[in-house]
Design an enzyme around this catalytic site. Structure first.
Site, PDB file in Angstrom:
ATOM      1  N   SER A 162      28.150  11.210 -44.202  1.00  0.00           N
ATOM      2  CA  SER A 162      29.000  10.030 -44.348  1.00  0.00           C
ATOM      3  C   SER A 162      29.000   9.261 -43.040  1.00  0.00           C
ATOM      4  O   SER A 162      28.438   9.719 -42.037  1.00  0.00           O
ATOM      5  CB  SER A 162      30.421  10.418 -44.756  1.00  0.00           C
ATOM      6  OG  SER A 162      31.000  11.202 -43.754  1.00  0.00           O
ATOM      7  N   GLY A 180      27.295   6.855 -42.132  1.00  0.00           N
ATOM      8  CA  GLY A 180      25.956   6.483 -41.671  1.00  0.00           C
ATOM      9  C   GLY A 180      25.190   7.583 -40.960  1.00  0.00           C
ATOM     10  O   GLY A 180      24.090   7.337 -40.453  1.00  0.00           O
ATOM     11  N   GLU A 208      32.205   0.860 -53.389  1.00  0.00           N
ATOM     12  CA  GLU A 208      31.398  -0.033 -52.548  1.00  0.00           C
ATOM     13  C   GLU A 208      30.326  -0.752 -53.363  1.00  0.00           C
ATOM     14  O   GLU A 208      29.618  -0.124 -54.146  1.00  0.00           O
ATOM     15  CB  GLU A 208      30.722   0.776 -51.436  1.00  0.00           C
ATOM     16  CG  GLU A 208      31.712   1.501 -50.536  1.00  0.00           C
ATOM     17  CD  GLU A 208      31.005   2.386 -49.502  1.00  0.00           C
ATOM     18  OE1 GLU A 208      29.856   2.106 -49.134  1.00  0.00           O
ATOM     19  OE2 GLU A 208      31.631   3.376 -49.079  1.00  0.00           O
ATOM     20  N   GLU A 232      28.175   3.144 -53.678  1.00  0.00           N
ATOM     21  CA  GLU A 232      28.731   4.507 -53.709  1.00  0.00           C
ATOM     22  C   GLU A 232      30.247   4.393 -53.759  1.00  0.00           C
ATOM     23  O   GLU A 232      30.782   3.282 -53.771  1.00  0.00           O
ATOM     24  CB  GLU A 232      28.279   5.304 -52.481  1.00  0.00           C
ATOM     25  CG  GLU A 232      28.697   4.664 -51.164  1.00  0.00           C
ATOM     26  CD  GLU A 232      28.816   5.681 -50.033  1.00  0.00           C
ATOM     27  OE1 GLU A 232      28.428   6.848 -50.194  1.00  0.00           O
ATOM     28  OE2 GLU A 232      29.345   5.301 -48.980  1.00  0.00           O
ATOM     29  N   ASP A 265      37.639   3.705 -45.090  1.00  0.00           N
ATOM     30  CA  ASP A 265      37.832   3.212 -43.715  1.00  0.00           C
ATOM     31  C   ASP A 265      37.987   1.684 -43.678  1.00  0.00           C
ATOM     32  O   ASP A 265      38.858   1.161 -42.984  1.00  0.00           O
ATOM     33  CB  ASP A 265      36.732   3.722 -42.762  1.00  0.00           C
ATOM     34  CG  ASP A 265      35.307   3.537 -43.253  1.00  0.00           C
ATOM     35  OD1 ASP A 265      35.112   2.840 -44.269  1.00  0.00           O
ATOM     36  OD2 ASP A 265      34.384   4.079 -42.609  1.00  0.00           O
ATOM     37  N   THR A 266      37.189   0.969 -44.458  1.00  0.00           N
ATOM     38  CA  THR A 266      37.309  -0.503 -44.447  1.00  0.00           C
ATOM     39  C   THR A 266      38.683  -0.949 -44.970  1.00  0.00           C
ATOM     40  O   THR A 266      39.132  -2.058 -44.671  1.00  0.00           O
ATOM     41  CB  THR A 266      36.219  -1.166 -45.309  1.00  0.00           C
ATOM     42  OG1 THR A 266      36.379  -0.764 -46.667  1.00  0.00           O
ATOM     43  CG2 THR A 266      34.822  -0.783 -44.834  1.00  0.00           C
ATOM     44  N   ARG A 297      34.730   6.604 -33.559  1.00  0.00           N
ATOM     45  CA  ARG A 297      35.791   5.625 -33.813  1.00  0.00           C
ATOM     46  C   ARG A 297      37.109   6.211 -33.314  1.00  0.00           C
ATOM     47  O   ARG A 297      37.554   7.257 -33.781  1.00  0.00           O
ATOM     48  CB  ARG A 297      35.862   5.341 -35.309  1.00  0.00           C
ATOM     49  CG  ARG A 297      36.672   4.097 -35.654  1.00  0.00           C
ATOM     50  CD  ARG A 297      37.001   4.047 -37.141  1.00  0.00           C
ATOM     51  NE  ARG A 297      35.830   4.029 -37.971  1.00  0.00           N
ATOM     52  CZ  ARG A 297      35.741   4.682 -39.132  1.00  0.00           C
ATOM     53  NH1 ARG A 297      36.742   5.397 -39.596  1.00  0.00           N
ATOM     54  NH2 ARG A 297      34.639   4.638 -39.836  1.00  0.00           N
TER      55      ARG A 297
HETATM   56  N1  LIG Z   1      20.012   0.423 -50.144  1.00  0.00           N
HETATM   57  C1  LIG Z   1      20.578  -0.261 -49.165  1.00  0.00           C
HETATM   58  N2  LIG Z   1      20.163  -1.532 -48.865  1.00  0.00           N
HETATM   59  C2  LIG Z   1      20.732  -2.219 -47.847  1.00  0.00           C
HETATM   60  N3  LIG Z   1      21.706  -1.740 -47.073  1.00  0.00           N
HETATM   61  C3  LIG Z   1      22.157  -0.495 -47.309  1.00  0.00           C
HETATM   62  C4  LIG Z   1      21.620   0.305 -48.360  1.00  0.00           C
HETATM   63  N4  LIG Z   1      22.265   1.489 -48.363  1.00  0.00           N
HETATM   64  C5  LIG Z   1      23.158   1.434 -47.359  1.00  0.00           C
HETATM   65  N5  LIG Z   1      23.119   0.248 -46.719  1.00  0.00           N
HETATM   66  C6  LIG Z   1      23.991  -0.178 -45.595  1.00  0.00           C
HETATM   67  O1  LIG Z   1      24.484   0.972 -44.925  1.00  0.00           O
HETATM   68  C7  LIG Z   1      25.910   1.086 -45.122  1.00  0.00           C
HETATM   69  C8  LIG Z   1      26.322   2.542 -45.260  1.00  0.00           C
HETATM   70  O2  LIG Z   1      25.688   3.105 -46.390  1.00  0.00           O
HETATM   71  P1  LIG Z   1      26.459   4.200 -47.257  1.00  0.00           P
HETATM   72  O3  LIG Z   1      27.771   3.678 -47.665  1.00  0.00           O
HETATM   73  O4  LIG Z   1      25.549   4.657 -48.334  1.00  0.00           O
HETATM   74  O5  LIG Z   1      26.598   5.340 -46.144  1.00  0.00           O
HETATM   75  P2  LIG Z   1      27.726   6.403 -45.866  1.00  0.00           P
HETATM   76  O6  LIG Z   1      27.145   7.302 -44.839  1.00  0.00           O
HETATM   77  O7  LIG Z   1      28.161   6.996 -47.145  1.00  0.00           O
HETATM   78  O8  LIG Z   1      28.897   5.576 -45.247  1.00  0.00           O
HETATM   79  P3  LIG Z   1      30.507   5.776 -45.447  1.00  0.00           P
HETATM   80  O9  LIG Z   1      30.770   7.229 -45.510  1.00  0.00           O
HETATM   81  O10 LIG Z   1      31.057   5.133 -44.209  1.00  0.00           O
HETATM   82  O11 LIG Z   1      30.848   5.011 -46.669  1.00  0.00           O
HETATM   83  C9  LIG Z   1      26.213   0.242 -46.341  1.00  0.00           C
HETATM   84  O12 LIG Z   1      27.552  -0.173 -46.355  1.00  0.00           O
HETATM   85  C10 LIG Z   1      25.212  -0.899 -46.134  1.00  0.00           C
HETATM   86  O13 LIG Z   1      25.666  -1.803 -45.144  1.00  0.00           O
HETATM   87  N1  LIG Z   2      33.657   6.878 -43.570  1.00  0.00           N
HETATM   88  C1  LIG Z   2      34.496   8.009 -43.655  1.00  0.00           C
HETATM   89  C2  LIG Z   2      35.643   7.918 -42.635  1.00  0.00           C
HETATM   90  O1  LIG Z   2      35.844   6.905 -42.003  1.00  0.00           O
HETATM   91  N2  LIG Z   2      36.410   9.006 -42.505  1.00  0.00           N
HETATM   92  C3  LIG Z   2      37.460   9.120 -41.529  1.00  0.00           C
HETATM   93  O2  LIG Z   2      36.930   9.508 -40.279  1.00  0.00           O
HETATM   94  C4  LIG Z   2      37.415  10.796 -39.923  1.00  0.00           C
HETATM   95  C5  LIG Z   2      36.388  11.595 -39.157  1.00  0.00           C
HETATM   96  O3  LIG Z   2      36.269  11.011 -37.896  1.00  0.00           O
HETATM   97  P1  LIG Z   2      35.496  11.768 -36.690  1.00  0.00           P
HETATM   98  O4  LIG Z   2      34.063  11.880 -37.139  1.00  0.00           O
HETATM   99  O5  LIG Z   2      35.691  10.850 -35.524  1.00  0.00           O
HETATM  100  O6  LIG Z   2      36.144  13.118 -36.523  1.00  0.00           O
HETATM  101  C6  LIG Z   2      37.834  11.447 -41.221  1.00  0.00           C
HETATM  102  O7  LIG Z   2      38.745  12.505 -41.032  1.00  0.00           O
HETATM  103  C7  LIG Z   2      38.412  10.239 -41.939  1.00  0.00           C
HETATM  104  O8  LIG Z   2      39.729   9.955 -41.498  1.00  0.00           O
HETATM  105 MG   LIG Z   3      29.649   3.784 -47.635  1.00  0.00          MG
END
Ligand SMILES: Nc1ncnc2c1ncn2[C@@H]1O[C@H](COP(=O)(O)OP(=O)(O)OP(=O)(O)O)[C@@H](O)[C@H]1O
Ligand SMILES: NCC(=O)N[C@@H]1O[C@H](COP(=O)([O-])[O-])[C@@H](O)[C@H]1O
Ligand SMILES: [Mg+2]
Length: 393
Positions: free
Chosen positions: A150, A152, A258, A271, A278-279, A359
């Site tokens: 997660s 990224g 999303e 997804e 977070d957003t 963060r």
């Molecule tokens: N197929 C795609 N095409 C273009 N951009 C993408 C694509 N997949 C992901 N991204 C970009 O990367 C971001 C993060 O992707 P995703 O939400 O799948 O990852 P994540 O690791 O699950 O993030 P989070 O846990 O923060 O939601 C998306 O919000 C988008 O900006």
């Molecule tokens: N996109 C998912 C997300 O934003 N999750 C948030 O970040 C924390 C982990 O932060 P850390 O990696 O700094 O411990 C999680 O516990 C949750 O609050």
């Molecule tokens: Mg995402």
């Protein structure tokens, strides 16, 4: 009706959820893999253990006998949640939802194949050769991600066949747990992306928050704003998809769904998180009658939510650490940021250590209805840039 809530994951999102729960007189036991996590600072009790360890998880559930289990992160031995649910503990939103969403394969196949939602084209790869083959079939650029990760982690954009090997290694390193499999997706040239916070209630209709626009870098969120102007037909389509996927996953709670929006191709499902997003921290700026944490709590407790109203535009921008520190860092510039604008709020999460890019806080701000949203975003970003994370003395 005081309930005991076991919070699995105690980051910034869990901290705000815990505050909301305590304001309604609930008891929260905050869990995470490290001591002093943000939610632990405000919870009634804390447990530090590896939540991927099923036996350890079971021991904590046995010790506290919670009424409700609220997962806050994905790094949990989620298969065990089915057992807890069978034993009569409420799992939020449901054991099924948490299990499906922790693995990109399960949720993507459900969305694309079973529900027929439009997504980026995708393949899975278990070896470097499979990844090469899949990337060639998708075409370049394409996006490679671990099946389990997660924020990224392990995600990269592959611009040409020469990048595939790096993407394989980076993806495997960024992968959580023991699954060594990646997803490769078509790169969507979207015009914007949104999170649609969706609330499913035990008794009552599914509700939607006004969409939240956001900007990501390296797969991680940098700023969000509510609410961007989007085409009514796109909003309707996103709501239809959000209702379909949350309905299929079952359970009550708030979800962050999303989407990518393209003028040319319409709405793509990306997804979803079966929990506050977070957003969605932008809702801490008072953009709605109830923020995303209060909504999650109410949905979880079965407290009716008659409607969600949009009160005023808001924006959020993250505060990231540029340094690694084994102890709590210092924060410089909060005074400057606060003095510049009374409609901004700085939230420092209080994480007990820092790593590069972690963060550590967020700035949220609002303005009057009808304001210039772009100007508000700039103000909030400028304030977040004022706050600097520094090594402790
Ligand atoms: N197929 C795609 N095409 C273009 N951009 C993408 C694509 N997949 C992901 N991204 C970009 O990367 C971001 C993060 O992707 P995703 O939400 O799948 O990852 P994540 O690791 O699950 O993030 P989070 O846990 O923060 O939601 C998306 O919000 C988008 O900006
Ligand atoms: N996109 C998912 C997300 O934003 N999750 C948030 O970040 C924390 C982990 O932060 P850390 O990696 O700094 O411990 C999680 O516990 C949750 O609050
Ligand atoms: Mg995402």
């Amino acid at each position: 009706m005081t309930k005991k809530i076991l919070l699995l994951g105690s980051g910034e999102l869990g901290k705000e959820f815990t505050i909301a729960a305590q304001r309604l007189g609930q008891t929260v036991v905050a869990c995470d893999a490290y001591a002093g996590a943000p939610a632990m600072q405000v919870a009634d009790a804390a447990e530090v253990f590896d939540m991927l360890d099923g036996a350890a998880l079971e021991a904590v559930v046995e010790r506290h006998r919670p009424d409700i289990i609220v997962p806050e992160i994905e790094a949990i031995r989620t298969e065990r949640l089915y057992d807890f649910e069978r034993a009569g503990i409420q799992v939020v939103p449901s054991a099924r939802a948490v299990n499906f969403t922790m693995n990109r394969k399960a949720i993507r196949d459900l969305a694309a194949k079973e529900l027929g939602l439009r997504t980026a084209r995708y393949f899975y790869a278990r070896t470097l050769d499979e990844l090469r083959d899949a990337a060639d079939r998708i075409g370049y650029p394409c996006v490679v991600k671990p099946l389990m990760s997660s924020s990224g982690k392990g995600q990269s954009v592959v611009k040409s066949p020469g990048d595939v090997e790096h993407a394989w290694r980076y993806g495997c390193e960024g992968s959580r747990g023991d699954i060594r499999e990646l997803i490769v997706e078509e790169f969507i040239r979207f015009d914007s992306e949104i999170t649609l916070l969706t609330v499913t209630q035990r008794h009552g209709p599914t509700l939607f928050c006004p969409p939240i626009g956001h900007v990501q870098q390296g797969g991680d969120y940098r700023e969000s704003f509510q609410s961007p102007r989007i085409a009514p037909e796109h909003l309707q389509e996103a709501q239809r998809m959000a209702a379909a996927v949350t309905g299929a996953l079952t359970g009550a709670g708030l979800w962050g769904v999303e989407f990518f929006l393209s003028h040319e191709h319409g709405v793509y499902f990306s997804e979803l998180s079966p929990r506050p997003h977070d957003t969605g921290m932008v809702t801490l700026a008072g953009t709605q009658n109830l923020n995303e944490f209060e909504l999650h709590l109410r949905a979880v407790l079965g407290i009716p939510i008659p409607e969600i109203t949009f009160e005023r535009p808001g924006a959020s921008a993250v505060i990231l650490s540029p340094v690694a520190s084994a102890s709590a860092p210092r924060y410089e510039g909060i005074e400057r940021a606060a003095a510049a604008d009374a409609r901004l709020d700085v939230r420092i999460f209080g994480k007990p250590s820092a790593r590069e890019g972690r963060r550590m806080g967020v700035v949220v701000g609002y303005d009057a209805p009808g304001c210039d949203l772009e100007a508000l975003r700039r103000r909030v970003k400028a304030a977040a840039a004022e706050v600097r994370v520094e090594l402790p003395e």
